[in-house]
Design an enzyme around this catalytic site. Structure first.
Site, PDB file in Angstrom:
ATOM      1  N   TYR A 155       0.837  -1.208   0.000  1.00  0.00           N
ATOM      2  CA  TYR A 155       0.000   0.000   0.000  1.00  0.00           C
ATOM      3  C   TYR A 155       0.873   1.259   0.000  1.00  0.00           C
ATOM      4  O   TYR A 155       0.643   2.212  -0.756  1.00  0.00           O
ATOM      5  CB  TYR A 155      -0.901  -0.042   1.235  1.00  0.00           C
ATOM      6  CG  TYR A 155      -1.868   1.112   1.366  1.00  0.00           C
ATOM      7  CD1 TYR A 155      -3.012   1.183   0.576  1.00  0.00           C
ATOM      8  CD2 TYR A 155      -1.646   2.127   2.297  1.00  0.00           C
ATOM      9  CE1 TYR A 155      -3.911   2.229   0.705  1.00  0.00           C
ATOM     10  CE2 TYR A 155      -2.535   3.179   2.442  1.00  0.00           C
ATOM     11  CZ  TYR A 155      -3.670   3.225   1.646  1.00  0.00           C
ATOM     12  OH  TYR A 155      -4.556   4.271   1.774  1.00  0.00           O
ATOM     13  N   LYS A 159       1.175   4.238  -2.759  1.00  0.00           N
ATOM     14  CA  LYS A 159       0.829   5.641  -2.465  1.00  0.00           C
ATOM     15  C   LYS A 159       2.042   6.563  -2.649  1.00  0.00           C
ATOM     16  O   LYS A 159       1.887   7.719  -3.053  1.00  0.00           O
ATOM     17  CB  LYS A 159       0.253   5.759  -1.054  1.00  0.00           C
ATOM     18  CG  LYS A 159      -1.108   5.059  -0.888  1.00  0.00           C
ATOM     19  CD  LYS A 159      -2.160   5.653  -1.805  1.00  0.00           C
ATOM     20  CE  LYS A 159      -3.552   5.098  -1.548  1.00  0.00           C
ATOM     21  NZ  LYS A 159      -4.561   5.714  -2.431  1.00  0.00           N
TER      22      LYS A 159
END
Ligand code: NAD
Length: 248
Positions: A155, A159
């Site tokens: 993740y 990002k």
């Protein structure tokens, strides 16, 4: 009062949570909003809310990691409304695990949605924005890309990639009157965070100077500002909406 009267927007992952709040905030300011989500059962209700605000809504059941479907969707919005002024790359997923236990398929799945999805949507709308010499692209990043976190390597990599993509594209299209910015939310109360174990929830809260979670509307207000003409000289920026969790 911010006005987006006459503008059209496309918001990905807009069936619930932050994406839904963004779609409604843009519609409240006067924009017509196209919505997309992988699961689309809840999208009809959001279209109704947009129409209740006196704006047009349109919905697509599209997975942002499918570049062919994304291109078809963008072409359909253009056919119906003639333009897309605002793109919000919001769709995102998590598949958390410690790096040594992280399955390659969970790494791939998160990168495909969070980073590739933003690339596919940006690439599909840009030719139209370039032609009209106007555009606002807002990518939803995350505070964890700025500070790190345990169990979220996929993740966080996605990002951090979104922040890099934001700056790269901002530089490429700046002369075309297109701005590209990111919003980095902190710890926000949405379906994504509601099932966290209590100890993780407590640990996150202890890291926030404002000592509370943020709301989806607080993130949406940051996005709406960046989508507005008030933000016309801001590009390549990462706007923190995080209660002080990370300051730079
Ligand atoms: P959420 O899970 O409530 O909503 C995400 C939406 O994206 C869902 O409707 C989901 O169906 C949709 N989606 C997922 N994969 C998709 C795909 N492949 N194609 C199209 N739609 C897809 O999450 P949220 O908390 O509202 O998060 C929205 C964004 O904000 C995400 O990018 C997330 O990473 C980011 N974010 C959230 C927080 C938080 O604390 N909630 C913090 C920082 C960043």
């Amino acid at each position: 009062m911010i006005s987006l009267e006459g503008r059209t927007a496309l918001v990905t992952g807009s069936a619930q949570g932050i994406g839904k709040a963004i779609a409604l905030a843009l519609a409240e300011a006067g924009a017509d909003v196209a919505l997309t989500n992988r699961q689309c059962e809840k999208l009809d209700a959001v279209v109704k809310l947009i129409e209740g605000l006196g704006r047009k809504g349109m919905r697509f059941c599209v997975d942002v990691s499918d570049h062919v479907a994304v291109k078809e969707m963008v072409d359909q919005v253009i056919e119906a409304w003639g333009k897309i002024d605002i793109l919000v790359n919001n769709a995102g997923i998590t598949k958390d695990n410690l790096i040594m236990r992280m399955k390659p398929e969970d790494w791939d799945a998160v990168l495909r949605v969070n980073l590739d999805g933003a690339f596919h949507c940006t690439r599909a709308v840009l030719p139209y924005m370039v032609r009209q010499r106007y555009g606002r692209i807002i990518n939803i990043a995350s505070v964890v890309a700025q500070v790190g976190n345990v169990g979220q390597a996929n993740y966080i990599a996605s990002k951090a990639g979104v922040i890099g993509l934001t700056k790269a594209v901002a530089a490429e299209v700046a002369r075309r009157n297109i701005t590209v910015n990111a919003v980095a939310p902190g710890f926000i109360a949405t379906p994504m965070t509601e099932n966290l174990p209590p100890e993780v929830h407590q640990r996150m809260l202890s890291l926030i100077p404002m000592a509370r979670m943020g709301t989806d509307c607080e993130v949406a207000h940051g996005v709406r500002f960046l989508a507005s003409d008030d933000a016309r000289y801001i590009t390549g920026h990462v706007l923190n909406v995080n209660g002080g969790m990370f300051m730079d």
